[in-house]
Every structure is written in C-alpha cells, then in structure tokens.
Design an enzyme around this catalytic site. Structure first.
Site, PDB file in Angstrom:
ATOM      1  N   ASP A 324       0.877  -1.311   0.081  1.00 36.43           N
ATOM      2  CA  ASP A 324       0.026  -0.034   0.080  1.00 36.43           C
ATOM      3  C   ASP A 324       0.996   1.162   0.029  1.00 36.43           C
ATOM      4  OD1 ASP A 324      -2.642  -0.292  -0.274  1.00 36.43           O
ATOM      5  OD2 ASP A 324      -3.272   0.242   1.824  1.00 36.43           O
ATOM      6  N   ASP A 468     -10.613  -7.047  11.707  1.00 37.77           N
ATOM      7  CA  ASP A 468     -10.136  -8.447  12.048  1.00 37.77           C
ATOM      8  C   ASP A 468     -11.425  -9.040  12.947  1.00 37.77           C
ATOM      9  OD1 ASP A 468      -9.445  -7.004  14.359  1.00 37.77           O
ATOM     10  OD2 ASP A 468      -7.184  -7.709  13.878  1.00 37.77           O
TER      11      ASP A 468
END
Length: 872
Positions: A324, A468
């Site tokens: 990224d 998550d």
C-alpha cells in the site's frame, strides 16, 4: 575484662599481632584504614571471644567473617562496618553443625504436616474419582466443540427439561445465598469458612477444583455487590450519593467483566492439530498475503524468506506482497525473491481495503494473512490446515501472535521473558477459552481463512478500525465456525515505544467500541448465546478506562472532600471488600497464573486507562469517527529518555493521591476519633493506588534500543567450519538477522576478525553460512553474517526464525504466578517509578535526589551480612 585487655599489651601477644599485620601486608595494602581494621579485629576477638571461636586456632584473621569489608580497598566507614558486622556475627549468627537438634517448633511443624495429610486424605480420594469425571467432561466438551454439526443438540427433550430445572434451582439457591443479610460477626465467620475452603481447593490439581474456586469467588463477589447496592449509598448527602453511584457503576462494570471472564475461561479447549491427508493432491491451494504500508524493507524481507520455505507443495501456494506504500524497492525485491506483488491504485480502508483488493486478484481456496513482521515457521500450514479438511464449515483458524522482541513494558521494566507480557493472557488462555464456545475471532495476522465464507461476508470488514474481529463476527453470524491452535507457529516484532504501544491499543479499544455500536453481539441473528457473551466480554474489556480512573480517585472523595461515598463502618467495608478482592485474585491467579501474574494486569490497564477512556466514549456515541493507524515496528531508540508527555496524566494522579495521603495522616492525628477506621481504610486504598501508579510512571522511561536486529536467545547445537577444514562442535546462544552468538568448547580458540563457515541443520540437511568474528570474550564469540545471496538468506531464516521448535519453549519458561511475590515485584517497580521521576526531573530535584540516594547508599552499606562460617 580489664585483665584480658592488659594481656593484649604483653610483648608476646604484641609480637603475634605485628607478625599478622606483616603477613597480610603482602595481600592487603598496609594503609592506615587497613591497619586500623586489623587492629580492631584483634582487640575485639581477644576481648569478646577466644581465638579458637569459628575454628581459628591461631591469630590468623578470619576475614571471611567480614564480607561487607574489602581490606584491599578500605574505606573511611569500614571501622563502623567492622563493629556492626562483628556484633552481628557474635550475637546473631551462630556456628551451625551438620546435625541440628530437634526443636519444639520442628516437632509442632511435623505434627501439623501429619494433620494436614490426614485432612487431605478424603480430598485426595475425592479427586481421584473426579479425575475420571473430568476426563469424560473434557472429552465431551472437545467433541461438542469440534462436532461437524455444531448446532445439533446432544440431549433429548427430557435432558433439556432436567437441565432447566437444575439451573432454576441453582439460580434460586444462589440468589438466596447472595442476598441473605448477615451481622458483622456472621459475615466474618462466613468469609473465614469460604477462605479456608478456597485455600484448600487451590492445593488440589484439576479443573473441578478451579470451578469450585470460581463458585466461591462468585458467591463472595455477588454478596459484595448486593451489599453495595442496598446498604452503602448515602441518600442524605447529594454529593456523596452522586459520587457513590459513579463508583457503584464502575464496580458493577468490573463485576460484570469478572463474571464474563469466569464463563469465558472456565474450560479452555486446548485444541490439538489434525494431520493432513497422505495424498498431497487432496491438499488445498493457499494465497499467502503479506500486507505492508510504511514498514522498512528489512522487516518484510525475513517474512518473505520464511514464507518461501514453508512445507507446502510449491504449486499449491502463492505468496504476495500487498504494497500500500507504492514503493518500487518492494516491487524489485518481490521480483528478485520470486513472489507476487500487488499494488492498488487507492488506499481507502487501510489494511482491510488492501486485503480486499488482493482477494479480487487471487483465487486460492484459502487465504493466509501475515503482518509483514510476523515470520511463519516451516510447519505452519502442516499443523493448521488439517482442521479445514476435517470440518467443511470451519471458516478460520487463528494462531498466537508471538513476539521475539520485548514490548515497552518488558524493555523499560527489564522483565523480558521473566514476567508474562500483556498479550500472553489473551493468546494463552482467553482465545483458548473462546474456542470451547466457538467464539475464536480473527486477530489480523497469523491466521488462515477459507475464501468462500470470507467472500460471503463481503471480504474483510471496513466499517470499523478493528476489521479482524468484526470480520469473524460476521462469519459467525452466517453459521461458520472458527478454531484456535495455541501453538506459536510464527513470531514477530513487538511495538518499540510506549507511545506506539498506546496508539495501537487506542485503535483496538476504539474499534471494539465501534463494533459494540454498529454490530452489537447482543442483537441481530446468527449467534449462539455463548458467542454473544464471549464477544461482549471482549468489547466490554476495552471500556475499562473510565472505571480504572474512578478507582484511582475514589478514596480522595473521603480524604479530601470528607464525603462518604461508601456509607458504611470501616469494619463492614473490610469484611465485604477484602473477601471480594482476595477471592477474585486467588481464582484468577489459579486460572491465569501461567499467562499473567497478579497485579501486573492492573499496571497494564492503568497505563492505558487515560488514553482509551476518551476514544471509547466517543466511539459509543459517534461510532464512525476515527481512522486506522499503522503500528510502527522495527524502530530504534537512540537515547534513554523519560517520556514526560505520556506520563503527564499519571503524574497528576500521583500528585492527587499524595495529597490524599497528607490529608489522611493529618486527620489520623487531628480528626474526629470515630473516623480513624475510615481514614485508615482509605489510606490503604490510596497506598495501593500509588503502588500501581508507580509502575505506570516507571514504564514511561524509554530504555535505549539501538540494535537494528533483535537477538533471540536459544540453546541449539551447531558447528563451525574453519578455513583449514577443521570442524568445531559448539552451541548457539542467540541469533538475529545479522548473525549469531556462539559458546565455544574449552579446547577451541578463535581470534577476532577470523572468517569461517557456520553450519546449521534444517530437516536433516546442513547449510553453511559465511560469517566473521566481530567479538570474542570468555569462550563466547559473536559472528556477523557476510554477504549472502537470495537462496542463502532464505536458508538462514529457515534455519533460525522459521524453526518449529524455536518458540515452543518460551511459554513453559515462565514461572507460575505467586501472588505475594508478584505484589512484591510490583512494589519494587512502583518504587523504581518514583525514583525515575526524581532522577529525570529538573536539575535541582535531580541533584537533591542523587544526594539523598548517595546518603542512603552509604547507610545501607553499613548493613551486616551473613558470613560463611567455617569450622576446623
């Protein structure tokens, strides 16, 4: 005595004395102080006892009696040390023979031990019977939790009805036990009996004894909360009522978290691996993804090298760097290493968006996610993937986040691998407890997820910053299952600085509060009631900031404002509060002792409390505020310094509590006599708060960290290949990405700068790595890796960080919790915290503190020491 003194000056004795001085002149400097000390010894020994005492048959000086005096470098205060030590040896320490006489105390101790054995005999017989029940219950719990048709009932309607009746009866009996009023005398007898039972149960091995301790703790805690709600609010004083209700709400929160924790961890599953099929054609395909944003390439390199060596068919695994950060150096490295590289055009939704973009570019049946600093072992997939083959409804397997570098608590408090760190409790016990209830949740790394359920929930969740846990919650709502393997199959870097550590926890706390608002586990479809409770406990845990601050300020309401926020006699407070604290501490020590030591959790929570209070509160009212922040890893701390910015809230709390102590001491002497008990109770509370706050301020002193590559302590046999062709068998003491430290045998000698080959083993094969000696001391040499090609770097990581046995021993190295010892160590850390404040303060405070410390050091040096008494 005067006759003995006169004998000392007789010529013969004087010659003996002078000869002894000459004898020691060769061993010790004949300085004035040295002669004075020797003279004092002869005078003292001749006056007080005969020369034959302690086995001295002549006038030879028994210098072994004075370990606190260095006769080679005598000091100005040594005569005083001599006199104190001599008195200690003569009057306190005695000659000890090999055969000690039997004392009355020894006989009493022996009788008590026999009585205890008789008392425990029926309990031992009982436990032998319960071990069989325990094994059956464990097998049933394990079978139920891993049953393919997990939602199916294993009991019929009759069994269900019986269970409902039993539960209703138990609840009614418990409510009666919690609410029945007792006099203070009856309450004292009641808690004495429960305490004796708890002390008895904690000596018994097995889970049933733990469950009995939980029952006792729940009983005492529920009685305490009922007493607080019904008997301790001061309705006559508006301020006292307001502050009392705030404290009661904080205590109710803590009680709820305690009850949920008992439920969550009552029977950790301890799931075992399942073997893979022998036919590798049946093995699934895996996409191993390594998300990265702003981390250094050296951090990512080791993870990629380890991933390239995992034991899995090469045609069934694809490794991808998800960059990224859009860095060409990462793209070039991926090409050089032969792994995939994915760069997305936008950076929306941070890590979750990065993974979701990669999901569209890949097609493996399973997705393995590793943070870029988490290095997988060779056996990671061999151990973890078998459960997916056995259970088609299994969506995710999580493994522990194991760290080979110290976190800020461990580094700044110098207790790395000595005291279990903050994450040990979660990955050692809580996730294992969740696994029983099918509530294991995804932790962002070191996990494998089946692609089908992941795509069914729309990929990684992007609505919260704890993507998550939110993702696993969504998969559980669809009926998919999860699993946890409590085996360290990978290892990574911990946060380097306290500020980075707190920043990471702020994100976790904010994210859990966001989930509590946008996808509350108590509402919505798909979750079993056990899962709702486990998720709720995980989320409520991060709301502890405000309650913790309330506890640190509560006693000041009485000491500073003269307000009774607990409107009850001091004796009643002791009889209700103390049992609640003691039983919960003993029970949690029994359950968590291998993963967290007593009182350390309060230090961790105190450090975080101020910083998570605001973001969690904001998230409850505005859940969409807040952004994802990447945790910095692999940084350096060039100089030791005290982080005054981080510690400012704790220093303010310390100041207020010290002010409370001053007011409390004043009121002890000049306040109303009928308030002395209440003052004493609140002073103890304040001193306990100061103990915990001392640990919090101690962590704020950042220790120096200038080593780029962290060392991992091991004890692994290895060999060295010299240029001459000779092989030397030795032992590796630690390794890092930059080299190794080796202990040589006595017969070997390798000089500084020598170049050689280090031979390491992996999977029955030997690998040789060129290294150079960069230091050598006492048969221990440090070796630095020379330039390696790509394959050699992969092999080196596989032979060190990726060994399956490298991390398995770490947890067993921790000692089981001993609450009193833990309290003593936290007390030491607390005192060290206040020392660090003074020694890092303004220059005049530092000068004064150093002067006081030096005076104390001198005074402490006068303390006598036990001598190793000799006999001839």
């Amino acid at each position: 005595m005067f006759s003995w003194l006169s004998l000392f000056f007789q010529p013969y004795l004087f010659r003996q004395f002078r000869e002894q001085l000459n004898f020691y002149a060769g061993e010790y400097p004949a300085s004035k102080f040295g002669k004075l000390i020797l003279s004092l010894w002869f005078v003292f020994s001749f006056i007080v006892f005969k020369p034959s005492v302690f086995g001295v048959k002549s006038w030879k000086i028994p210098y072994f009696l004075f370990p606190n005096i260095d006769l080679a470098r005598p000091g100005f205060l040594d005569p005083i040390r001599f006199l104190i030590q001599a008195v200690w040896v003569v009057l306190v320490q005695q000659n000890r023979s090999d055969k000690k006489p039997i004392s009355v105390l020894a006989i009493i101790v022996w009788l008590l031990s026999k009585i205890k054995d008789v008392f425990y005999l029926p309990l031992n017989l009982f436990m032998k019977w319960t071990h069989w029940l325990e094994k059956k219950a464990e097998d049933m719990a394990y079978a139920t939790s891993v049953k393919v048709n997990h939602g199916a009932s294993i009991k019929g309607k009759m069994g269900f009805t019986v269970n409902v009746v039993l539960v209703a009866f138990t609840v009614a009996l418990a409510v009666f036990c919690f609410t029945v009023p007792f006099s203070l005398m009856a309450q004292a007898f009641f808690i004495a009996v429960l305490w004796a039972m708890s002390m008895m149960f904690r000596k018994i091995v097995g889970r049933f004894a733990t469950m009995l301790m939980i029952v006792l703790s729940v009983t005492v805690s529920c009685r305490y909360l009922w007493w607080r709600m019904t008997s301790t609010l001061n309705y006559d004083d508006p301020l006292a009522l307001f502050l009392g209700v705030i404290l009661l709400i904080a205590e109710s929160y803590s009680w709820l978290v305690l009850m949920l924790g008992y439920f969550q961890n009552i029977w950790p599953l301890n799931r075992k691996p399942v073997a893979m099929p022998d036919n590798e054609e049946e093995w699934p395909t895996i996409d191993l993804m390594i998300p990265t944003y702003n981390e250094d390439l050296d951090v990512v390199r080791a993870t990629v090298y380890a991933a390239l060596g995992v034991d899995w068919p090469s045609d069934k695994i694809n490794i991808f760097i998800l960059d990224d950060g859009k860095r060409d150096s990462f793209r070039d490295f991926a090409k050089e290493a032969g792994v995939g590289y994915i760069r997305r055009p936008l950076n929306n939704h941070a890590k979750a968006g990065n993974i979701n973009y990669a999901l569209k570019q890949t097609s493996g049946e399973f997705v393995a996610i590793f943070d870029c600093d988490h290095i997988p072992t060779r056996a990671f997939f061999q151990i973890s993937m078998g459960w997916f083959i056995k259970d088609p409804k299994l969506a995710m397997i999580q493994t522990p986040h194991h760290f080979f570098s110290p976190d800020p608590f461990e580094r700044n408090l110098s207790n790395f691998r000595d005291v279990p760190n903050e994450g040990n409790l979660f990955y050692g016990l809580i996730q294992d407890g969740n696994d029983l209830w099918d509530s294991t949740f995804f932790c962002g790394s070191c996990a494998v997820i089946r692609r089908e359920p992941l795509e069914a929930v729309g990929g990684i969740a992007v609505e919260t910053v704890t993507e998550d846990a939110h993702t696993s919650l969504r998969m559980h709502r669809l009926g998919y299952r999860s699993a946890y393997l409590r085996k360290p199959l990978s290892a990574g870097l911990a946060t380097e600085t306290l500020s980075a550590h707190i920043g990471q926890r702020i994100r976790w706390a904010r994210g859990m509060a966001q989930i509590f608002r946008v996808d509350n586990p108590f509402t919505g479809k798909g979750l079993k009631w056990q899962q709702r409770l486990c998720y709720a406990n995980a989320m409520l845990h991060f709301l502890s900031g405000i309650p913790r601050i309330i506890y640190l300020l509560a006693p000041l309401a009485f000491l500073l404002l003269h307000t009774y926020i607990i409107f009850a006699p001091a004796l009643a407070i002791i009889l209700y509060v103390l049992p609640h604290m003691v039983h919960s501490s003993m029970t949690n020590s029994r359950m968590q002792g291998s993963y967290r030591h007593s009182f350390w959790g309060e230090v961790y929570e105190t450090v975080l409390s101020w910083y998570i209070a605001r973001p969690t509160t904001v998230a409850l009212f505005a859940p969409h505020k807040g952004t994802f922040n990447v945790t910095a890893k692999g940084g350096l701390i060039e100089e030791e310094h005290y982080d005054w910015g981080i510690s400012t809230p704790y220093l303010a709390l310390v100041f207020l509590n010290v002010l409370g102590v001053a007011f409390g001491v004043y009121r002890l002497f000049y306040g109303p006599s009928d308030e002395i008990g209440s003052v004493v109770v609140n002073l103890f509370w304040v001193f306990y708060n100061l103990l915990i706050l001392g640990g919090a301020v101690a962590v704020a002193e950042e220790a120096k960290q200038v080593r780029k590559n962290h060392r991992v302590s091991v004890s692994i046999p290895m060999s060295l290949r010299l240029k001459s062709g000779h092989m030397i068998c030795c032992e590796m003491k630690d390794f890092s990405l930059g080299g190794v430290r080796v202990e040589l045998p006595e017969s070997a000698n390798i000089e500084f700068g020598h170049q050689l080959g280090v031979v390491l083993q992996r999977g029955g094969q030997s690998y040789v790595f060129p290294m150079q000696v960069v230091y050598s001391q006492d048969k221990v040499i440090g070796l630095k890796l020379m330039d390696l090609d790509t394959q050699q770097q992969i092999d080196y990581v596989q032979c060190t960080f990726a060994r399956a046995d490298t991390w398995a021993q770490w947890q067993s190295d921790y000692k089981t919790d001993k609450p009193l010892l833990s309290m003593y160590r936290v007390l030491q850390i607390g005192a060290e915290g206040y020392r660090r404040i003074l020694f890092n303060g303004p220059i005049y405070i530092r000068a004064f503190s150093k002067a006081v410390a030096e005076v104390w050091r001198v005074i402490y040096s006068l303390k006598p020491q036990n001598a190793q008494l000799k006999s001839e």
